[in-house]
Motif scaffolding. Structure first.
Motif, PDB file in Angstrom:
ATOM      1  N   ARG A   1       0.833  -1.197   0.000  1.00 31.40           N
ATOM      2  CA  ARG A   1       0.000   0.000   0.000  1.00 31.40           C
ATOM      3  C   ARG A   1       0.873   1.254   0.000  1.00 31.40           C
ATOM      4  O   ARG A   1       1.792   1.377   0.812  1.00 31.40           O
ATOM      5  CB  ARG A   1      -0.926   0.005   1.220  1.00 31.40           C
ATOM      6  N   PHE A   2       0.599   2.177  -0.911  1.00 31.40           N
ATOM      7  CA  PHE A   2       1.266   3.475  -0.915  1.00 31.40           C
ATOM      8  C   PHE A   2       0.474   4.407   0.002  1.00 31.40           C
ATOM      9  O   PHE A   2      -0.631   4.820  -0.327  1.00 31.40           O
ATOM     10  CB  PHE A   2       1.324   4.063  -2.328  1.00 31.40           C
ATOM     11  N   LEU A   3       1.028   4.694   1.163  1.00 36.15           N
ATOM     12  CA  LEU A   3       0.350   5.573   2.110  1.00 36.15           C
ATOM     13  C   LEU A   3       0.412   7.014   1.601  1.00 36.15           C
ATOM     14  O   LEU A   3       1.472   7.498   1.189  1.00 36.15           O
ATOM     15  CB  LEU A   3       0.993   5.475   3.489  1.00 36.15           C
ATOM     16  N   ILE A   4      -0.717   7.697   1.628  1.00 34.65           N
ATOM     17  CA  ILE A   4      -0.813   9.064   1.131  1.00 34.65           C
ATOM     18  C   ILE A   4      -0.811  10.029   2.316  1.00 34.65           C
ATOM     19  O   ILE A   4      -1.639   9.901   3.222  1.00 34.65           O
ATOM     20  CB  ILE A   4      -2.085   9.269   0.293  1.00 34.65           C
ATOM     21  N   PRO A   5       0.090  10.988   2.341  1.00 40.58           N
ATOM     22  CA  PRO A   5       0.120  11.932   3.461  1.00 40.58           C
ATOM     23  C   PRO A   5      -1.012  12.947   3.379  1.00 40.58           C
ATOM     24  O   PRO A   5      -1.545  13.223   2.304  1.00 40.58           O
ATOM     25  CB  PRO A   5       1.482  12.613   3.304  1.00 40.58           C
ATOM     26  N   LYS A   6      -1.348  13.472   4.529  1.00 44.49           N
ATOM     27  CA  LYS A   6      -2.346  14.540   4.647  1.00 44.49           C
ATOM     28  C   LYS A   6      -1.733  15.683   5.444  1.00 44.49           C
ATOM     29  O   LYS A   6      -0.746  15.509   6.153  1.00 44.49           O
ATOM     30  CB  LYS A   6      -3.610  14.035   5.356  1.00 44.49           C
ATOM     31  N   THR A   7      -2.344  16.842   5.336  1.00 42.84           N
ATOM     32  CA  THR A   7      -1.865  18.000   6.104  1.00 42.84           C
ATOM     33  C   THR A   7      -2.869  18.374   7.184  1.00 42.84           C
ATOM     34  O   THR A   7      -4.074  18.133   7.046  1.00 42.84           O
ATOM     35  CB  THR A   7      -1.638  19.224   5.203  1.00 42.84           C
ATOM     36  N   ARG A   8      -2.333  18.957   8.235  1.00 37.74           N
ATOM     37  CA  ARG A   8      -3.177  19.456   9.314  1.00 37.74           C
ATOM     38  C   ARG A   8      -2.565  20.760   9.810  1.00 37.74           C
ATOM     39  O   ARG A   8      -1.350  20.824  10.056  1.00 37.74           O
ATOM     40  CB  ARG A   8      -3.255  18.460  10.461  1.00 37.74           C
ATOM     41  N   VAL A   9      -3.388  21.798   9.940  1.00 39.38           N
ATOM     42  CA  VAL A   9      -2.921  23.074  10.456  1.00 39.38           C
ATOM     43  C   VAL A   9      -3.273  23.152  11.944  1.00 39.38           C
ATOM     44  O   VAL A   9      -4.450  23.072  12.314  1.00 39.38           O
ATOM     45  CB  VAL A   9      -3.548  24.257   9.696  1.00 39.38           C
ATOM     46  N   LEU A  10      -2.264  23.282  12.784  1.00 37.34           N
ATOM     47  CA  LEU A  10      -2.475  23.356  14.228  1.00 37.34           C
ATOM     48  C   LEU A  10      -2.989  24.729  14.629  1.00 37.34           C
ATOM     49  O   LEU A  10      -2.947  25.685  13.842  1.00 37.34           O
ATOM     50  CB  LEU A  10      -1.159  23.047  14.958  1.00 37.34           C
ATOM     51  N   GLU A  11      -3.474  24.836  15.848  1.00 41.63           N
ATOM     52  CA  GLU A  11      -3.978  26.115  16.339  1.00 41.63           C
ATOM     53  C   GLU A  11      -2.909  27.190  16.331  1.00 41.63           C
ATOM     54  O   GLU A  11      -3.195  28.382  16.229  1.00 41.63           O
ATOM     55  CB  GLU A  11      -4.539  25.947  17.757  1.00 41.63           C
ATOM     56  N   THR A  12      -1.659  26.781  16.433  1.00 40.66           N
ATOM     57  CA  THR A  12      -0.543  27.736  16.404  1.00 40.66           C
ATOM     58  C   THR A  12      -0.282  28.271  15.005  1.00 40.66           C
ATOM     59  O   THR A  12       0.514  29.195  14.824  1.00 40.66           O
ATOM     60  CB  THR A  12       0.741  27.054  16.903  1.00 40.66           C
ATOM     61  N   GLY A  13      -0.925  27.679  14.000  1.00 37.84           N
ATOM     62  CA  GLY A  13      -0.675  28.063  12.622  1.00 37.84           C
ATOM     63  C   GLY A  13       0.345  27.196  11.928  1.00 37.84           C
ATOM     64  O   GLY A  13       0.540  27.310  10.713  1.00 37.84           O
ATOM     65  N   VAL A  14       0.996  26.327  12.679  1.00 36.63           N
ATOM     66  CA  VAL A  14       1.987  25.423  12.100  1.00 36.63           C
ATOM     67  C   VAL A  14       1.274  24.344  11.295  1.00 36.63           C
ATOM     68  O   VAL A  14       0.277  23.769  11.738  1.00 36.63           O
ATOM     69  CB  VAL A  14       2.860  24.779  13.207  1.00 36.63           C
ATOM     70  N   THR A  15       1.785  24.075  10.095  1.00 35.93           N
ATOM     71  CA  THR A  15       1.230  23.028   9.242  1.00 35.93           C
ATOM     72  C   THR A  15       2.053  21.761   9.391  1.00 35.93           C
ATOM     73  O   THR A  15       3.277  21.792   9.260  1.00 35.93           O
ATOM     74  CB  THR A  15       1.226  23.464   7.771  1.00 35.93           C
ATOM     75  N   THR A  16       1.396  20.665   9.697  1.00 36.76           N
ATOM     76  CA  THR A  16       2.074  19.383   9.856  1.00 36.76           C
ATOM     77  C   THR A  16       1.524  18.374   8.842  1.00 36.76           C
ATOM     78  O   THR A  16       0.447  18.564   8.277  1.00 36.76           O
ATOM     79  CB  THR A  16       1.891  18.821  11.278  1.00 36.76           C
ATOM     80  N   THR A  17       2.274  17.306   8.646  1.00 36.29           N
ATOM     81  CA  THR A  17       1.833  16.229   7.761  1.00 36.29           C
ATOM     82  C   THR A  17       1.748  14.934   8.547  1.00 36.29           C
ATOM     83  O   THR A  17       2.477  14.727   9.522  1.00 36.29           O
ATOM     84  CB  THR A  17       2.797  16.042   6.581  1.00 36.29           C
ATOM     85  N   PHE A  18       0.848  14.054   8.123  1.00 32.42           N
ATOM     86  CA  PHE A  18       0.724  12.748   8.776  1.00 32.42           C
ATOM     87  C   PHE A  18       0.292  11.714   7.753  1.00 32.42           C
ATOM     88  O   PHE A  18      -0.244  12.038   6.689  1.00 32.42           O
ATOM     89  CB  PHE A  18      -0.282  12.810   9.932  1.00 32.42           C
ATOM     90  N   ALA A  19       0.544  10.461   8.081  1.00 29.03           N
ATOM     91  CA  ALA A  19       0.069   9.333   7.266  1.00 29.03           C
ATOM     92  C   ALA A  19      -0.407   8.253   8.210  1.00 29.03           C
ATOM     93  O   ALA A  19       0.136   8.082   9.307  1.00 29.03           O
ATOM     94  CB  ALA A  19       1.180   8.813   6.357  1.00 29.03           C
ATOM     95  N   ALA A  20      -1.442   7.534   7.802  1.00 32.24           N
ATOM     96  CA  ALA A  20      -2.006   6.468   8.632  1.00 32.24           C
ATOM     97  C   ALA A  20      -1.543   5.117   8.114  1.00 32.24           C
ATOM     98  O   ALA A  20      -1.694   4.811   6.922  1.00 32.24           O
ATOM     99  CB  ALA A  20      -3.532   6.545   8.619  1.00 32.24           C
ATOM    100  N   TRP A  21      -0.951   4.323   9.025  1.00 33.38           N
ATOM    101  CA  TRP A  21      -0.513   2.968   8.655  1.00 33.38           C
ATOM    102  C   TRP A  21      -1.442   1.935   9.272  1.00 33.38           C
ATOM    103  O   TRP A  21      -1.569   1.856  10.497  1.00 33.38           O
ATOM    104  CB  TRP A  21       0.916   2.707   9.153  1.00 33.38           C
ATOM    105  N   PRO A  22      -2.139   1.150   8.436  1.00 32.40           N
ATOM    106  CA  PRO A  22      -2.954   0.055   8.975  1.00 32.40           C
ATOM    107  C   PRO A  22      -2.015  -1.079   9.401  1.00 32.40           C
ATOM    108  O   PRO A  22      -1.397  -1.730   8.555  1.00 32.40           O
ATOM    109  CB  PRO A  22      -3.842  -0.352   7.804  1.00 32.40           C
ATOM    110  N   LYS A  23      -1.898  -1.257  10.687  1.00 28.17           N
ATOM    111  CA  LYS A  23      -0.942  -2.230  11.227  1.00 28.17           C
ATOM    112  C   LYS A  23      -1.146  -3.606  10.600  1.00 28.17           C
ATOM    113  O   LYS A  23      -2.264  -4.090  10.466  1.00 28.17           O
ATOM    114  CB  LYS A  23      -1.092  -2.317  12.749  1.00 28.17           C
ATOM    115  N   GLY A  24      -0.029  -4.216  10.211  1.00 29.13           N
ATOM    116  CA  GLY A  24      -0.087  -5.528   9.612  1.00 29.13           C
ATOM    117  C   GLY A  24      -0.181  -5.516   8.098  1.00 29.13           C
ATOM    118  O   GLY A  24      -0.228  -6.577   7.473  1.00 29.13           O
TER     119      GLY A  24
END
Length: 288
Positions: A209-232
């Motif tokens: 599976r090619f995990l696709i990253p997403k962005t999230r803007v925190l309350e501080t204004g900082v933009t972060t990225t994350f990806a979800a890994w389905p364990k196994g």
């Protein structure tokens, strides 16, 4: 122009590439089928398309009697004029003109800029040039970059190059404009996400599976990225700020990217893909 394989009468058209696209093509069109490109600077390259829109390949160029660089120079020699600057920003919306200033930077009207030219190849039809001393113009480029990301189209690169006596070189704009650091970091993450999206679309496989990253803007204004890994599930992980681990029971846990790699140890392997991905085997451990 009559190109290096002149007996065909074919006209070549310049095309701009970034390292991330070439990384995908190294897998989907390897060897002789890979586009032949000329390195420009930073992560930018210039190649050629034939009249049908197909890339001129390494295999084709091997039969040429002229150098590829000379043919590229010919392809951009008839490019139209570089647009005039608008309050310190030159916006080029023609790919051939953009390629021409990458190949022949003396075409840039430097007197319209404050400082050495800095070029942003945001998209093939959206190349911006500003002066290195013009922070306000750089802020306008950031506005343009965010609009292009929101529009959902193909992007090229968020990593600018600056003109030096040695040619185009990567430009450290975070260091140069510390007041814009948060906005620059956000744009870099947006473009990274888009590159990973395109990579996943091009290289999807049934066994991983090619995990696709997403962005999230925190309350501080900082933009972060994350990806979800389905364990196994064997997966290819992009470089992100955080990894969300979802087990089969529906429980979620979160680890920073470094924590996740440390927990996986030698089981998680960096691949040769560009943009970079890490292979996660189905049995990879998770952080405690």
């Amino acid at each position: 122009m009559t190109n290096a394989w002149g007996e065909t009468g074919m006209n070549a058209v310049a095309r701009i590439y970034a390292a991330s696209e070439l990384g995908v093509l190294a897998v989907t069109a390897p060897g002789d089928a890979h586009p032949r490109v000329e390195y420009i600077g930073g992560e930018l390259f210039v190649g050629l398309d034939d009249p049908a829109g197909s890339a001129v390949t390494q295999g084709q160029v091997e039969t040429w009697t002229r150098s590829f660089a000379d043919v590229v120079a010919d392809a951009v020699a008839s490019a139209g004029p570089v647009p005039a600057g608008d309050d310190g920003l030159i916006l080029i919306e023609d790919e051939v003109v953009s390629a021409s200033v990458l190949v022949s930077p003396d075409r840039i009207p430097a007197d319209a800029l404050a400082g050495a030219p800095v070029l942003f190849a945001l998209a093939r039809d959206q190349v911006a040039i500003v002066g290195a001393d013009d922070e306000a113009a750089v802020a306008r480029v950031l506005d343009l970059a965010e609009r292009l990301y929101d529009q959902g189209g193909a992007l090229v690169s968020a990593h600018p190059v600056a003109l030096t006596p040695a040619g185009w070189e990567r430009f450290d704009w975070i260091q140069r404009y510390p007041a814009l650091e948060m906005r620059i970091a956000r744009v870099l993450r947006f473009f990274s996400v888009r590159a990973y999206e395109r990579q996943g679309e091009a290289l999807q496989r049934p066994d991983v599976r090619f995990l696709i990253p997403k962005t999230r803007v925190l309350e501080t204004g900082v933009t972060t990225t994350f990806a979800a890994w389905p364990k196994g599930v064997a997966s290819l992980l992009p470089v992100v700020d955080n990894v969300i681990i979802a087990d089969r029971s529906g429980t979620l846990s979160v680890a920073t990217f470094d924590q996740f790699l440390d927990a996986g140890g030698d089981a998680i392997v960096r691949t040769g893909l560009s943009p970079v991905r890490y292979f996660i085997p189905s049995e990879a451990p998770e952080p405690e």
